[in-house]
Design a protein around this motif. Structure first.
Motif, PDB file in Angstrom:
ATOM      1  N   THR A  70     -40.630 -20.966   1.452  1.00  0.00           N
ATOM      2  CA  THR A  70     -40.506 -21.827   0.282  1.00  0.00           C
ATOM      3  C   THR A  70     -39.111 -21.657  -0.301  1.00  0.00           C
ATOM      4  O   THR A  70     -38.716 -20.554  -0.650  1.00  0.00           O
ATOM      5  N   ASP A  71     -38.368 -22.775  -0.392  1.00  0.00           N
ATOM      6  CA  ASP A  71     -36.972 -22.673  -0.794  1.00  0.00           C
ATOM      7  C   ASP A  71     -36.790 -22.805  -2.304  1.00  0.00           C
ATOM      8  O   ASP A  71     -37.751 -22.766  -3.075  1.00  0.00           O
ATOM      9  N   ARG A  72     -35.553 -22.982  -2.729  1.00  0.00           N
ATOM     10  CA  ARG A  72     -35.201 -23.009  -4.157  1.00  0.00           C
ATOM     11  C   ARG A  72     -35.938 -24.106  -4.924  1.00  0.00           C
ATOM     12  O   ARG A  72     -36.220 -23.954  -6.116  1.00  0.00           O
ATOM     13  N   ASN A  84     -41.561 -28.747  -6.824  1.00  0.00           N
ATOM     14  CA  ASN A  84     -42.023 -28.356  -8.163  1.00  0.00           C
ATOM     15  C   ASN A  84     -41.045 -27.453  -8.902  1.00  0.00           C
ATOM     16  O   ASN A  84     -40.942 -27.513 -10.135  1.00  0.00           O
ATOM     17  N   MET A  85     -40.290 -26.619  -8.183  1.00  0.00           N
ATOM     18  CA  MET A  85     -39.335 -25.746  -8.857  1.00  0.00           C
ATOM     19  C   MET A  85     -38.115 -26.534  -9.332  1.00  0.00           C
ATOM     20  O   MET A  85     -37.533 -26.220 -10.372  1.00  0.00           O
ATOM     21  N   ARG A  86     -37.724 -27.555  -8.593  1.00  0.00           N
ATOM     22  CA  ARG A  86     -36.667 -28.453  -9.079  1.00  0.00           C
ATOM     23  C   ARG A  86     -37.128 -29.164 -10.354  1.00  0.00           C
ATOM     24  O   ARG A  86     -36.359 -29.272 -11.329  1.00  0.00           O
ATOM     25  N   SER A  99     -30.617 -22.788 -15.859  1.00  0.00           N
ATOM     26  CA  SER A  99     -31.465 -22.128 -14.863  1.00  0.00           C
ATOM     27  C   SER A  99     -30.720 -21.895 -13.562  1.00  0.00           C
ATOM     28  O   SER A  99     -29.742 -22.583 -13.250  1.00  0.00           O
ATOM     29  N   LEU A 100     -31.215 -20.912 -12.828  1.00  0.00           N
ATOM     30  CA  LEU A 100     -30.759 -20.632 -11.472  1.00  0.00           C
ATOM     31  C   LEU A 100     -31.986 -20.571 -10.577  1.00  0.00           C
ATOM     32  O   LEU A 100     -32.917 -19.819 -10.843  1.00  0.00           O
ATOM     33  N   ARG A 101     -32.004 -21.396  -9.561  1.00  0.00           N
ATOM     34  CA  ARG A 101     -33.026 -21.307  -8.523  1.00  0.00           C
ATOM     35  C   ARG A 101     -32.307 -21.110  -7.188  1.00  0.00           C
ATOM     36  O   ARG A 101     -31.182 -21.597  -7.024  1.00  0.00           O
ATOM     37  N   TYR A 102     -32.914 -20.401  -6.269  1.00  0.00           N
ATOM     38  CA  TYR A 102     -32.169 -20.001  -5.078  1.00  0.00           C
ATOM     39  C   TYR A 102     -33.058 -19.988  -3.842  1.00  0.00           C
ATOM     40  O   TYR A 102     -34.291 -19.871  -3.920  1.00  0.00           O
ATOM     41  N   ASP A 103     -32.415 -20.125  -2.679  1.00  0.00           N
ATOM     42  CA  ASP A 103     -33.102 -20.018  -1.396  1.00  0.00           C
ATOM     43  C   ASP A 103     -33.203 -18.539  -1.038  1.00  0.00           C
ATOM     44  O   ASP A 103     -32.201 -17.906  -0.722  1.00  0.00           O
ATOM     45  N   GLY A 108     -34.018 -22.308   3.407  1.00  0.00           N
ATOM     46  CA  GLY A 108     -32.906 -23.153   3.007  1.00  0.00           C
ATOM     47  C   GLY A 108     -31.580 -22.759   3.625  1.00  0.00           C
ATOM     48  O   GLY A 108     -31.492 -22.380   4.796  1.00  0.00           O
ATOM     49  N   ARG A 109     -30.514 -22.839   2.821  1.00  0.00           N
ATOM     50  CA  ARG A 109     -29.173 -22.533   3.314  1.00  0.00           C
ATOM     51  C   ARG A 109     -28.937 -21.038   3.459  1.00  0.00           C
ATOM     52  O   ARG A 109     -27.994 -20.619   4.121  1.00  0.00           O
ATOM     53  N   THR A 110     -29.789 -20.228   2.838  1.00  0.00           N
ATOM     54  CA  THR A 110     -29.622 -18.775   2.947  1.00  0.00           C
ATOM     55  C   THR A 110     -29.949 -18.292   4.348  1.00  0.00           C
ATOM     56  O   THR A 110     -29.195 -17.537   4.970  1.00  0.00           O
ATOM     57  N   GLY A 111     -31.090 -18.731   4.895  1.00  0.00           N
ATOM     58  CA  GLY A 111     -31.498 -18.284   6.214  1.00  0.00           C
ATOM     59  C   GLY A 111     -31.741 -16.783   6.275  1.00  0.00           C
ATOM     60  O   GLY A 111     -31.919 -16.123   5.245  1.00  0.00           O
ATOM     61  N   LEU A 112     -31.690 -16.264   7.478  1.00  0.00           N
ATOM     62  CA  LEU A 112     -31.959 -14.835   7.677  1.00  0.00           C
ATOM     63  C   LEU A 112     -30.716 -13.961   7.572  1.00  0.00           C
ATOM     64  O   LEU A 112     -30.831 -12.751   7.345  1.00  0.00           O
TER      65      LEU A 112
END
Length: 333
Positions: A70-72, A84-86, A99-103, A108-112
């Motif tokens: 589940t991404d940002r 829903n978080m957006r 606010s700050l929401r993150y992957d 998302g763009r963070t990946g592993l």
């Protein structure tokens, strides 16, 4: 095992630029969604920092998404573009809260990142480290008021939110308030055991209870489990399950500083956070300035849907008016 299937999906489910909000009321400050990155133990996390264009300090909230992929924005690889978080971030900005929401790791763009070749090392402490870095990043933004930092989290994200509030390390920013939407009411394996017991056959229940005993005492799991339970825990993810199961939400709740404003929601339609199931967590938070909102017919993704069907999660409906009302009563605390 239908409700167990829902639980399986949900539980196992340097600034780059910005784009301004095109909608704003006359005379009101514009808000911008700014793409940001920050570091957590060698992992670069990507996120969206939503703040006023004028840059004046404002109350600010860290948003922590549900578990699994589940991404940002709350979008999930299984359920689709939930968003829903957006929507929550937009509701908060309408009420003057940045606010700050993150992957988080693996999404998302963070990946592993550095865990690409060792995904088994992604355990609960990695997620908490990411949340800790996110809070520190948020506190350091010029448009954030460090004295009015809050954390808003959904599902398993509430575990990490309470960890941040309970942290007493000098380098961890102080959390002013907590919003715990549909929180996990107990240890990971205990939650699943309750669901298996309610929905499974005697043979399935016996097999699962034996597996839990093996997991907790030896750190291993049978190679096969009945009724799809192997998708919850298996030799490939047992280490992460062991680490997650060590976390007791009731102990974390008890460690939240006394008097902290806390909003907790539960719902009669949410198989993961029914109000009767979260009562022990409510009791553990009695020492805080606690507001409990019992939602009716609201799904786990905070929308009006008495069925709580995963098939409806990505319909892009607005968040429930019950959630909006709860938010209105809480943001100023």
């Amino acid at each position: 095992m239908k409700s167990l299937a829902v639980l399986v999906v949900s539980l196992v489910m340097v600034i780059a630029g910005c784009s301004s909000d095109t909608q704003q009321d006359a005379g009101q400050p514009a808000w911008t969604d700014e793409e940001v990155t920050f570091e957590a133990d060698g992992l670069t996390l990507h996120g969206t920092y939503r703040h006023r264009e004028d840059g004046g300090p404002a109350p600010a909230a860290l948003l922590i998404s549900e578990s699994g992929n589940t991404d940002r924005n709350g979008d999930n690889q299984v359920a689709g573009p939930i968003g829903n978080m957006r929507q929550l971030a937009e509701l908060l900005s309408d009420r003057g809260v940045a606010s700050l929401r993150y992957d988080k790791v693996g999404t998302g763009r963070t990946g592993l990142g550095p865990f690409q070749n060792k995904p088994q090392d992604v355990v609960s402490t990695v997620y908490t480290a990411g949340a800790t870095s996110a809070l520190a990043f948020l506190a350091g933004r010029p448009a954030s008021d460090p004295a009015r930092l809050s954390v808003y989290a959904l599902g398993e994200g509430t575990v990490h939110a309470m960890s941040l509030a309970a942290a007493d390390a000098p380098d961890t920013p102080k959390v002013h308030s907590l919003a715990l939407f549909q929180p996990l009411p107990g240890r990971y394996l205990d939650i699943i055991t309750n669901r298996v017991t309610a929905d499974g056959s005697p043979e399935t229940v016996a097999a699962w209870r034996a597996a839990v005993e093996e997991i907790r005492t030896r750190g291993t799991v049978p190679a096969t489990l009945p009724d799809g339970l192997g998708s919850i825990v298996n030799p490939g993810n047992v280490r992460a399950v062991v680490e997650t199961d060590k976390i007791d939400p009731l102990a974390l709740a008890a460690a939240v500083p006394a008097g902290t404003p806390v909003l907790l929601t539960c719902s009669d339609a949410d198989t993961q956070a029914r109000c009767d199931a979260v009562r022990p967590l409510v009791d553990a938070l009695r020492h805080t300035a606690l507001t409990v909102v019992e939602l009716e017919g609201v799904s786990h993704v905070l929308r009006d849907d008495p069925s709580d069907s995963i098939a409806n999660y990505a319909k892009q409906d607005p968040l429930s008016t019950q959630v909006v009302t709860a938010l209105d009563g809480f943001v100023g605390k």
